[in-house]
Design a protein around this motif. Structure first.
Motif, PDB file in Angstrom:
ATOM      1  N   LEU A  93       0.828  -1.215   0.000  1.00  0.00           N
ATOM      2  CA  LEU A  93       0.000   0.000   0.000  1.00  0.00           C
ATOM      3  C   LEU A  93       0.860   1.262   0.000  1.00  0.00           C
ATOM      4  O   LEU A  93       0.528   2.243  -0.662  1.00  0.00           O
ATOM      5  N   THR A  94       1.948   1.227   0.740  1.00  0.00           N
ATOM      6  CA  THR A  94       2.841   2.383   0.800  1.00  0.00           C
ATOM      7  C   THR A  94       3.488   2.659  -0.551  1.00  0.00           C
ATOM      8  O   THR A  94       3.695   3.810  -0.922  1.00  0.00           O
ATOM      9  N   GLN A  96       2.271   2.161  -3.567  1.00  0.00           N
ATOM     10  CA  GLN A  96       1.370   2.466  -4.681  1.00  0.00           C
ATOM     11  C   GLN A  96       1.535   3.913  -5.122  1.00  0.00           C
ATOM     12  O   GLN A  96       1.870   4.799  -4.336  1.00  0.00           O
ATOM     13  N   GLU A  98      -0.834   6.017  -6.055  1.00  0.00           N
ATOM     14  CA  GLU A  98      -1.834   6.813  -5.344  1.00  0.00           C
ATOM     15  C   GLU A  98      -1.998   6.222  -3.947  1.00  0.00           C
ATOM     16  O   GLU A  98      -2.449   5.097  -3.802  1.00  0.00           O
ATOM     17  N   LEU A  99      -1.634   6.975  -2.936  1.00  0.00           N
ATOM     18  CA  LEU A  99      -1.703   6.482  -1.568  1.00  0.00           C
ATOM     19  C   LEU A  99      -3.152   6.432  -1.097  1.00  0.00           C
ATOM     20  O   LEU A  99      -3.866   7.434  -1.127  1.00  0.00           O
ATOM     21  N   ASP A 100      -3.585   5.246  -0.692  1.00  0.00           N
ATOM     22  CA  ASP A 100      -4.916   5.056  -0.127  1.00  0.00           C
ATOM     23  C   ASP A 100      -4.751   5.116   1.392  1.00  0.00           C
ATOM     24  O   ASP A 100      -4.524   4.101   2.051  1.00  0.00           O
ATOM     25  N   LYS A 101      -4.868   6.313   1.934  1.00  0.00           N
ATOM     26  CA  LYS A 101      -4.584   6.542   3.346  1.00  0.00           C
ATOM     27  C   LYS A 101      -5.463   5.694   4.271  1.00  0.00           C
ATOM     28  O   LYS A 101      -4.932   5.076   5.205  1.00  0.00           O
ATOM     29  N   PRO A 102      -6.787   5.607   4.062  1.00  0.00           N
ATOM     30  CA  PRO A 102      -7.596   4.761   4.952  1.00  0.00           C
ATOM     31  C   PRO A 102      -7.181   3.288   4.909  1.00  0.00           C
ATOM     32  O   PRO A 102      -7.128   2.625   5.946  1.00  0.00           O
ATOM     33  N   ALA A 103      -6.882   2.781   3.714  1.00  0.00           N
ATOM     34  CA  ALA A 103      -6.448   1.385   3.606  1.00  0.00           C
ATOM     35  C   ALA A 103      -5.103   1.187   4.293  1.00  0.00           C
ATOM     36  O   ALA A 103      -4.886   0.165   4.959  1.00  0.00           O
TER      37      ALA A 103
END
Length: 147
Positions: A93-94, A96, A98-103
């Motif tokens: 996730l880090t 990616q 586009e950072l998906d902050k909630p995920a």
């Protein structure tokens, strides 16, 4: 005064020593950099803590600690594997675009919960061990703290 060893002068010896040191340091850093999976496989592993505590105990008591820890391995191994999977998820996730902050926050929380479960098993190991080792061993663990 200059030292000579064959055709090597003192300056050349220092240059050679510096080069050797740089190569050794570069090899070490390269090996660490190229093996991130090794670090993850051992992430959260309590073995170092167990061994560190064992060094502060008399030999018989240290063996009790190691035996108790070894007996918990069937419970610890799946927890450790789940923790590594959770860490890998946070890394994916880090990384990616586009950072998906909630995920990412959820993945970090999940990894933390898994690490806490490992810690609880280690605490249980220590409590079981403290009930079995000698008074001398328990006193050695706390050192001169309460004297």
């Amino acid at each position: 005064m200059t030292s000579r060893f064959g055709s090597l002068t003192g300056g050349r010896l220092l240059l050679l020593a510096s080069l050797c040191l740089n190569v050794a340091l570069g090899a070490y850093v390269g090996a660490q950099w190229l093996q991130p999976e090794w670090a993850l496989k051992n992430a959260g592993t309590p073995v170092r803590l167990i061994e560190r505590v064992a060094t502060r105990l008399p030999a018989d008591d240290a063996e009790i600690l190691r035996r108790n820890f070894q007996a918990r391995q069937p419970e610890l191994q799946p927890l450790q594997e789940a923790y590594v999977v959770a860490l890998m998820k946070t890394l994916r996730l880090t990384g990616q675009a586009e950072l998906d902050k909630p995920a990412l926050q959820a993945a970090i929380k999940d990894a933390r919960e898994k690490r806490i479960k490992i810690g609880d098993q280690v605490i249980d190991t220590f409590v079981d061990t403290l009930a079995q080792i000698s008074t001398k061993g328990r006193r050695q663990l706390v050192g001169g703290m309460f004297r």
